[in-house]
Motif scaffolding. Structure first.
Motif, PDB file in Angstrom:
ATOM      1  N   HIS A  58       0.813  -1.214   0.000  1.00 22.33           N
ATOM      2  CA  HIS A  58       0.000   0.000   0.000  1.00 22.33           C
ATOM      3  C   HIS A  58       0.852   1.273   0.000  1.00 22.33           C
ATOM      4  CE1 HIS A  58       1.064  -0.662   4.183  1.00 22.33           C
ATOM      5  NE2 HIS A  58       0.625   0.539   4.502  1.00 22.33           N
ATOM      6  N   LEU A  59       2.148   1.137   0.299  1.00 26.39           N
ATOM      7  CA  LEU A  59       3.033   2.295   0.350  1.00 26.39           C
ATOM      8  C   LEU A  59       3.918   2.416  -0.888  1.00 26.39           C
ATOM      9  CD1 LEU A  59       4.277   1.995   4.054  1.00 26.39           C
ATOM     10  CD2 LEU A  59       2.446   3.455   3.183  1.00 26.39           C
ATOM     11  N   THR A  60       3.900   1.423  -1.754  1.00 28.22           N
ATOM     12  CA  THR A  60       4.840   1.403  -2.871  1.00 28.22           C
ATOM     13  C   THR A  60       4.208   1.197  -4.233  1.00 28.22           C
ATOM     14  OG1 THR A  60       5.218  -0.983  -2.657  1.00 28.22           O
ATOM     15  CG2 THR A  60       6.638   0.469  -1.346  1.00 28.22           C
ATOM     16  N   GLY A  61       2.926   0.930  -4.299  1.00 28.84           N
ATOM     17  CA  GLY A  61       2.291   0.653  -5.580  1.00 28.84           C
ATOM     18  C   GLY A  61       2.663  -0.690  -6.170  1.00 28.84           C
ATOM     19  N   SER A  62       3.188  -1.592  -5.345  1.00 28.16           N
ATOM     20  CA  SER A  62       3.689  -2.873  -5.852  1.00 28.16           C
ATOM     21  C   SER A  62       2.556  -3.796  -6.302  1.00 28.16           C
ATOM     22  CB  SER A  62       4.507  -3.584  -4.779  1.00 28.16           C
ATOM     23  OG  SER A  62       5.677  -2.847  -4.479  1.00 28.16           O
ATOM     24  N   VAL A  63       2.752  -4.391  -7.464  1.00 31.15           N
ATOM     25  CA  VAL A  63       1.852  -5.405  -8.009  1.00 31.15           C
ATOM     26  C   VAL A  63       2.734  -6.582  -8.405  1.00 31.15           C
ATOM     27  CG1 VAL A  63       0.203  -5.991  -9.821  1.00 31.15           C
ATOM     28  CG2 VAL A  63       0.201  -3.695  -8.817  1.00 31.15           C
ATOM     29  N   MET A  64       2.513  -7.733  -7.764  1.00 31.71           N
ATOM     30  CA  MET A  64       3.404  -8.868  -7.951  1.00 31.71           C
ATOM     31  C   MET A  64       2.672 -10.060  -8.553  1.00 31.71           C
ATOM     32  SD  MET A  64       5.674  -8.492  -4.451  1.00 31.71           S
ATOM     33  CE  MET A  64       4.390  -7.714  -3.441  1.00 31.71           C
ATOM     34  N   HIS A  65       3.294 -10.653  -9.553  1.00 32.19           N
ATOM     35  CA  HIS A  65       2.735 -11.823 -10.221  1.00 32.19           C
ATOM     36  C   HIS A  65       3.762 -12.941 -10.268  1.00 32.19           C
ATOM     37  CE1 HIS A  65      -0.283  -8.929 -11.765  1.00 32.19           C
ATOM     38  NE2 HIS A  65      -1.063  -9.990 -11.806  1.00 32.19           N
ATOM     39  N   LYS A  66       3.253 -14.151 -10.419  1.00 31.98           N
ATOM     40  CA  LYS A  66       4.108 -15.325 -10.546  1.00 31.98           C
ATOM     41  C   LYS A  66       3.635 -16.136 -11.736  1.00 31.98           C
ATOM     42  CE  LYS A  66       1.124 -18.060  -7.485  1.00 31.98           C
ATOM     43  NZ  LYS A  66       1.008 -18.781  -6.211  1.00 31.98           N
ATOM     44  N   ALA A  77       8.635 -18.304 -12.431  1.00 32.95           N
ATOM     45  CA  ALA A  77       9.031 -16.919 -12.677  1.00 32.95           C
ATOM     46  C   ALA A  77       8.238 -15.987 -11.768  1.00 32.95           C
ATOM     47  CB  ALA A  77       8.821 -16.557 -14.142  1.00 32.95           C
ATOM     48  N   PHE A  78       8.767 -14.783 -11.597  1.00 33.33           N
ATOM     49  CA  PHE A  78       8.164 -13.806 -10.684  1.00 33.33           C
ATOM     50  C   PHE A  78       8.486 -12.406 -11.181  1.00 33.33           C
ATOM     51  CE2 PHE A  78       9.049 -10.843  -7.171  1.00 33.33           C
ATOM     52  CZ  PHE A  78       7.820 -10.811  -6.523  1.00 33.33           C
ATOM     53  N   ALA A  79       7.542 -11.490 -11.013  1.00 32.43           N
ATOM     54  CA  ALA A  79       7.783 -10.088 -11.338  1.00 32.43           C
ATOM     55  C   ALA A  79       7.132  -9.188 -10.301  1.00 32.43           C
ATOM     56  CB  ALA A  79       7.253  -9.734 -12.723  1.00 32.43           C
ATOM     57  N   LYS A  80       7.824  -8.112 -10.027  1.00 31.97           N
ATOM     58  CA  LYS A  80       7.291  -7.059  -9.164  1.00 31.97           C
ATOM     59  C   LYS A  80       7.268  -5.763  -9.963  1.00 31.97           C
ATOM     60  CE  LYS A  80       8.405  -4.346  -5.021  1.00 31.97           C
ATOM     61  NZ  LYS A  80       9.517  -4.030  -4.081  1.00 31.97           N
ATOM     62  N   TRP A  81       6.079  -5.345 -10.320  1.00 39.16           N
ATOM     63  CA  TRP A  81       5.868  -4.044 -10.949  1.00 39.16           C
ATOM     64  C   TRP A  81       5.515  -3.028  -9.867  1.00 39.16           C
ATOM     65  CZ3 TRP A  81       6.097  -2.155 -15.945  1.00 39.16           C
ATOM     66  CH2 TRP A  81       6.284  -3.082 -16.968  1.00 39.16           C
ATOM     67  N   ILE A  82       5.879  -1.787 -10.100  1.00 37.23           N
ATOM     68  CA  ILE A  82       5.404  -0.686  -9.255  1.00 37.23           C
ATOM     69  C   ILE A  82       4.548   0.208 -10.135  1.00 37.23           C
ATOM     70  CG2 ILE A  82       6.052   1.318  -7.868  1.00 37.23           C
ATOM     71  CD1 ILE A  82       8.536  -0.178  -6.998  1.00 37.23           C
ATOM     72  N   TYR A  83       3.250   0.181  -9.850  1.00 42.35           N
ATOM     73  CA  TYR A  83       2.297   0.991 -10.598  1.00 42.35           C
ATOM     74  C   TYR A  83       2.285   2.419 -10.032  1.00 42.35           C
ATOM     75  CZ  TYR A  83       0.226  -3.126 -12.938  1.00 42.35           C
ATOM     76  OH  TYR A  83       0.001  -4.235 -13.714  1.00 42.35           O
ATOM     77  N   PRO A  84       1.763   3.382 -10.782  1.00 43.52           N
ATOM     78  CA  PRO A  84       1.694   4.750 -10.255  1.00 43.52           C
ATOM     79  C   PRO A  84       0.925   4.808  -8.940  1.00 43.52           C
ATOM     80  CG  PRO A  84       1.198   4.709 -12.607  1.00 43.52           C
ATOM     81  CD  PRO A  84       1.245   3.279 -12.160  1.00 43.52           C
ATOM     82  N   VAL A 141      13.287 -15.139 -13.745  1.00 44.63           N
ATOM     83  CA  VAL A 141      12.875 -16.413 -14.327  1.00 44.63           C
ATOM     84  C   VAL A 141      13.865 -17.470 -13.844  1.00 44.63           C
ATOM     85  CG1 VAL A 141      12.442 -17.717 -16.436  1.00 44.63           C
ATOM     86  CG2 VAL A 141      11.925 -15.264 -16.360  1.00 44.63           C
ATOM     87  N   ALA A 142      13.361 -18.520 -13.244  1.00 44.74           N
ATOM     88  CA  ALA A 142      14.227 -19.592 -12.756  1.00 44.74           C
ATOM     89  C   ALA A 142      15.067 -20.130 -13.910  1.00 44.74           C
ATOM     90  CB  ALA A 142      13.398 -20.711 -12.140  1.00 44.74           C
ATOM     91  N   PRO A 143      16.346 -20.397 -13.662  1.00 47.80           N
ATOM     92  CA  PRO A 143      17.222 -20.858 -14.760  1.00 47.80           C
ATOM     93  C   PRO A 143      16.656 -22.018 -15.571  1.00 47.80           C
ATOM     94  CG  PRO A 143      18.538 -20.329 -12.843  1.00 47.80           C
ATOM     95  CD  PRO A 143      17.098 -20.186 -12.415  1.00 47.80           C
ATOM     96  N   ALA A 144      15.982 -22.948 -14.922  1.00 50.75           N
ATOM     97  CA  ALA A 144      15.447 -24.114 -15.640  1.00 50.75           C
ATOM     98  C   ALA A 144      14.319 -23.749 -16.599  1.00 50.75           C
ATOM     99  CB  ALA A 144      14.950 -25.157 -14.638  1.00 50.75           C
ATOM    100  N   TYR A 145      13.758 -22.537 -16.455  1.00 50.50           N
ATOM    101  CA  TYR A 145      12.614 -22.130 -17.271  1.00 50.50           C
ATOM    102  C   TYR A 145      12.933 -20.958 -18.199  1.00 50.50           C
ATOM    103  CZ  TYR A 145       9.741 -25.103 -14.288  1.00 50.50           C
ATOM    104  OH  TYR A 145       9.194 -26.176 -13.615  1.00 50.50           O
ATOM    105  N   GLN A 146      14.187 -20.596 -18.297  1.00 47.34           N
ATOM    106  CA  GLN A 146      14.533 -19.464 -19.144  1.00 47.34           C
ATOM    107  C   GLN A 146      14.408 -19.813 -20.619  1.00 47.34           C
ATOM    108  OE1 GLN A 146      18.385 -18.082 -17.751  1.00 47.34           O
ATOM    109  NE2 GLN A 146      17.557 -17.396 -15.790  1.00 47.34           N
ATOM    110  N   ARG A 147      14.217 -18.757 -21.430  1.00 53.31           N
ATOM    111  CA  ARG A 147      14.053 -18.876 -22.890  1.00 53.31           C
ATOM    112  C   ARG A 147      12.809 -19.676 -23.273  1.00 53.31           C
ATOM    113  NH1 ARG A 147      18.334 -16.550 -25.107  1.00 53.31           N
ATOM    114  NH2 ARG A 147      20.270 -16.432 -23.911  1.00 53.31           N
ATOM    115  N   ARG A 148      11.771 -19.511 -22.454  1.00 51.90           N
ATOM    116  CA  ARG A 148      10.497 -20.178 -22.769  1.00 51.90           C
ATOM    117  C   ARG A 148       9.337 -19.172 -22.792  1.00 51.90           C
ATOM    118  NH1 ARG A 148      10.495 -25.721 -19.260  1.00 51.90           N
ATOM    119  NH2 ARG A 148       8.716 -26.166 -20.618  1.00 51.90           N
TER     120      ARG A 148
END
Length: 226
Positions: A58-66, A77-84, A141-148
């Protein structure tokens, strides 16, 4: 395709930490920050980092997906976006208090840590408006899953939101991720260069700073700094 994109949850923290270690251990800058920290201590430190990331969304605008492998149920794999985002004065004070409480485990290369992140934070403030722009903060992206195609799946999730808002997207790219970001329309606007020899590394490491204009197509290419 046996992959599914889902919101990340606090219950994923242990798995996120594992792929974080695997993905960044050879990074020319990030890999040197805590290379002398005992593995169990670093693991716990990173667990706490991600726990705080979820707790303080709530303090950073973080939106995280896996992304999970639907056949094995492994975190791929995992990503952390920071939305406005915009904070109230009370929230700003809370965030500043949390930021001031940052600590480093024994063995951290504090000089390198401070030198790198001071530049990173200054450049981020210069190029990005918290209230208008998007930031791809972490992509793993976990090494075993890269380039996919998993990095692309996680990137497109945030870029679709940025394009709907007519907003720019900012990212700091290591050499390993540079081509992926160029393919998705980011262009290089600046960089951070660090001589890594005093810190046990080799030569000069470069972190490219990139901006993608709203609805930019693939192949936008590099700017003046290539």
């Amino acid at each position: 395709m046996p992959f599914q994109l889902l919101p990340a949850e606090p219950s994923d923290i242990a798995d996120i930490t594992v792929i974080h270690h695997d993905a960044f251990k050879e990074d020319p800058i990030i890999g040197r920050l805590m290379c002398d920290v005992k593995p169990d201590i670093k693991h716990e430190y990173d667990n706490q980092y991600y726990a705080k990331a979820f707790a303080h969304k709530h303090l950073t605008g973080s939106v995280m997906h896996k992304i999970i492998d639907t056949e094995t149920r492994n975190l791929a794999a995992f990503a952390k976006w920071i939305y406005p985002y915009t904070l109230t004065p009370e929230q700003k004070a809370e965030k500043e208090k949390i930021d001031l409480a940052r600590s480093y485990p024994e063995g951290t290369n504090v000089e390198l840590y401070q030198k790198f992140f001071e530049q990173l934070d200054a450049k981020r403030k210069h190029y990005r408006d918290d209230g208008r722009d998007y930031l791809l903060h972490i992509l793993i992206v976990a090494p075993a899953y890269q380039r996919r195609g998993l990095g692309t799946m996680l990137i497109q999730e945030g870029l679709a939101a940025a394009d709907r808002d007519g907003a720019k997207a900012y990212v700091e790219a290591s050499p390993k991720g540079l081509e992926l970001y160029l393919r998705h329309g980011w262009r290089i606007v600046d960089n951070i260069k660090l001589d890594m020899t005093p810190y046990g590394g080799k030569g000069v490491a470069i972190e490219e700073l990139m901006i993608r204009q709203p609805n930019a197509g693939a192949g936008a290419g590099a700017g003046a700094l290539s």
